[in-house]
Design a protein around this motif. Structure first.
Motif, PDB file in Angstrom:
ATOM      1  N   THR A  31       0.832  -1.206   0.000  1.00 59.48           N
ATOM      2  CA  THR A  31       0.000   0.000   0.000  1.00 59.48           C
ATOM      3  C   THR A  31       0.861   1.249   0.000  1.00 59.48           C
ATOM      4  OG1 THR A  31      -0.109  -0.097   2.422  1.00 59.48           O
ATOM      5  CG2 THR A  31      -1.936  -1.105   1.195  1.00 59.48           C
ATOM      6  N   ARG A  38      -4.669   6.938  -1.956  1.00 60.48           N
ATOM      7  CA  ARG A  38      -4.053   5.678  -1.542  1.00 60.48           C
ATOM      8  C   ARG A  38      -4.414   4.563  -2.517  1.00 60.48           C
ATOM      9  NH1 ARG A  38      -7.512   4.120   3.908  1.00 60.48           N
ATOM     10  NH2 ARG A  38      -9.527   4.384   2.895  1.00 60.48           N
ATOM     11  N   ARG A  39      -3.453   3.693  -2.715  1.00 63.37           N
ATOM     12  CA  ARG A  39      -3.606   2.573  -3.631  1.00 63.37           C
ATOM     13  C   ARG A  39      -2.903   1.364  -3.032  1.00 63.37           C
ATOM     14  NH1 ARG A  39      -6.576   5.842  -5.132  1.00 63.37           N
ATOM     15  NH2 ARG A  39      -6.889   6.714  -7.208  1.00 63.37           N
ATOM     16  N   ALA A  65      -1.726   1.338 -10.820  1.00 60.42           N
ATOM     17  CA  ALA A  65      -1.963   2.483  -9.938  1.00 60.42           C
ATOM     18  C   ALA A  65      -1.091   2.430  -8.684  1.00 60.42           C
ATOM     19  CB  ALA A  65      -3.437   2.549  -9.558  1.00 60.42           C
ATOM     20  N   ALA A  66      -0.786   1.232  -8.193  1.00 55.50           N
ATOM     21  CA  ALA A  66       0.057   1.122  -6.996  1.00 55.50           C
ATOM     22  C   ALA A  66       1.459   1.659  -7.274  1.00 55.50           C
ATOM     23  CB  ALA A  66       0.125  -0.324  -6.516  1.00 55.50           C
ATOM     24  N   ALA A  69       1.323   5.371  -7.109  1.00 55.15           N
ATOM     25  CA  ALA A  69       1.159   5.820  -5.719  1.00 55.15           C
ATOM     26  C   ALA A  69       2.474   5.744  -4.949  1.00 55.15           C
ATOM     27  CB  ALA A  69       0.084   4.998  -5.019  1.00 55.15           C
ATOM     28  N   PHE A  92      -7.534  -6.433  -3.226  1.00 54.72           N
ATOM     29  CA  PHE A  92      -6.375  -5.793  -3.855  1.00 54.72           C
ATOM     30  C   PHE A  92      -5.817  -6.587  -5.038  1.00 54.72           C
ATOM     31  CE2 PHE A  92      -6.766  -3.612   0.141  1.00 54.72           C
ATOM     32  CZ  PHE A  92      -6.544  -2.300  -0.230  1.00 54.72           C
ATOM     33  N   THR A  99     -11.838  -0.698  -7.312  1.00 55.04           N
ATOM     34  CA  THR A  99     -10.570  -0.155  -7.784  1.00 55.04           C
ATOM     35  C   THR A  99     -10.186   1.044  -6.934  1.00 55.04           C
ATOM     36  OG1 THR A  99     -11.675   1.290  -9.376  1.00 55.04           O
ATOM     37  CG2 THR A  99     -10.968  -0.887 -10.166  1.00 55.04           C
ATOM     38  N   GLY A 100      -8.932   1.444  -7.044  1.00 52.79           N
ATOM     39  CA  GLY A 100      -8.448   2.650  -6.372  1.00 52.79           C
ATOM     40  C   GLY A 100      -8.651   2.613  -4.872  1.00 52.79           C
ATOM     41  N   ALA A 101      -8.987   3.758  -4.312  1.00 50.20           N
ATOM     42  CA  ALA A 101      -9.169   3.889  -2.869  1.00 50.20           C
ATOM     43  C   ALA A 101     -10.343   3.054  -2.368  1.00 50.20           C
ATOM     44  CB  ALA A 101      -9.346   5.355  -2.490  1.00 50.20           C
ATOM     45  N   GLN A 103     -10.829   0.015  -2.785  1.00 49.54           N
ATOM     46  CA  GLN A 103     -10.354  -1.297  -2.351  1.00 49.54           C
ATOM     47  C   GLN A 103     -10.089  -1.342  -0.848  1.00 49.54           C
ATOM     48  OE1 GLN A 103      -7.228  -1.255  -5.440  1.00 49.54           O
ATOM     49  NE2 GLN A 103      -7.877  -3.350  -5.874  1.00 49.54           N
TER      50      GLN A 103
END
Length: 172
Positions: A31, A38-39, A65-66, A69, A92, A99-101, A103
């Protein structure tokens, strides 16, 4: 007797995928970021590097996306999941449609000193600042300097093997 080569070139990538499915490993959620930025991503590509100084590495797909981030935040947290966290791993891993935040919703998170989200019921949470980043094909290898660690030694790890989540078995 020799092992048969089932995946000679040019099929070696498929062979590697098949081989890696048969390596049992801890399930982690990596994370980064805060709030709506946050991702996270479910991953097994995590290991310690050295104890002097304390460092770990994670391998993250550069198209996800992670990755963005972690790059933007300059930190990440390795959440080593326990056997009761298959729902976290599924979220995740993109198995729930979130998806995205989103999760992160439905799970309890604690902000680490670096700002990365730590799963409150992880077997271990290892918060890191990014010390280095190396590109390797489709992924980046993030080297993290460990800033803080939380552990719960009474939790049993969640494992990944052959495309599924598994429990370790009876503890002695």
């Amino acid at each position: 007797m020799t092992m048969p080569m089932l995946y000679p070139r040019p099929d070696v990538a498929e062979g590697l995928k098949a081989a890696m499915r048969h390596v049992a490993s801890s399930v982690t959620v990596i994370t980064a970021g805060r709030g709506a930025a946050r991702r996270g991503i479910t991953a097994t590509a995590f290991t310690s590097v050295t104890m002097e100084p304390p460092t770990v590495l994670v391998c993250i797909n550069r198209g996800g996306a992670a990755h963005e981030a972690i790059t933007r935040a300059g930190h990440f947290c390795v959440n080593v999941l326990c056997e009761d966290a298959t729902d976290v791993a599924a979220s995740f891993a993109g198995m729930t449609g979130k998806t995205g935040a989103d999760q992160f919703e439905g799970f309890e998170w604690v902000e680490t000193a670096s700002g990365a989200p730590a799963y409150a019921y992880a077997q271990a949470a290892i918060s890191c600042s990014v010390a280095a980043c190396h590109v390797a094909g489709s992924h980046s290898i993030f080297i993290g300097q460990v800033e803080e660690v939380a552990i719960d030694p009474d939790r049993t790890p969640l494992l990944h093997f052959n495309r599924g989540f598994h429990r370790l078995g009876a503890r002695r």
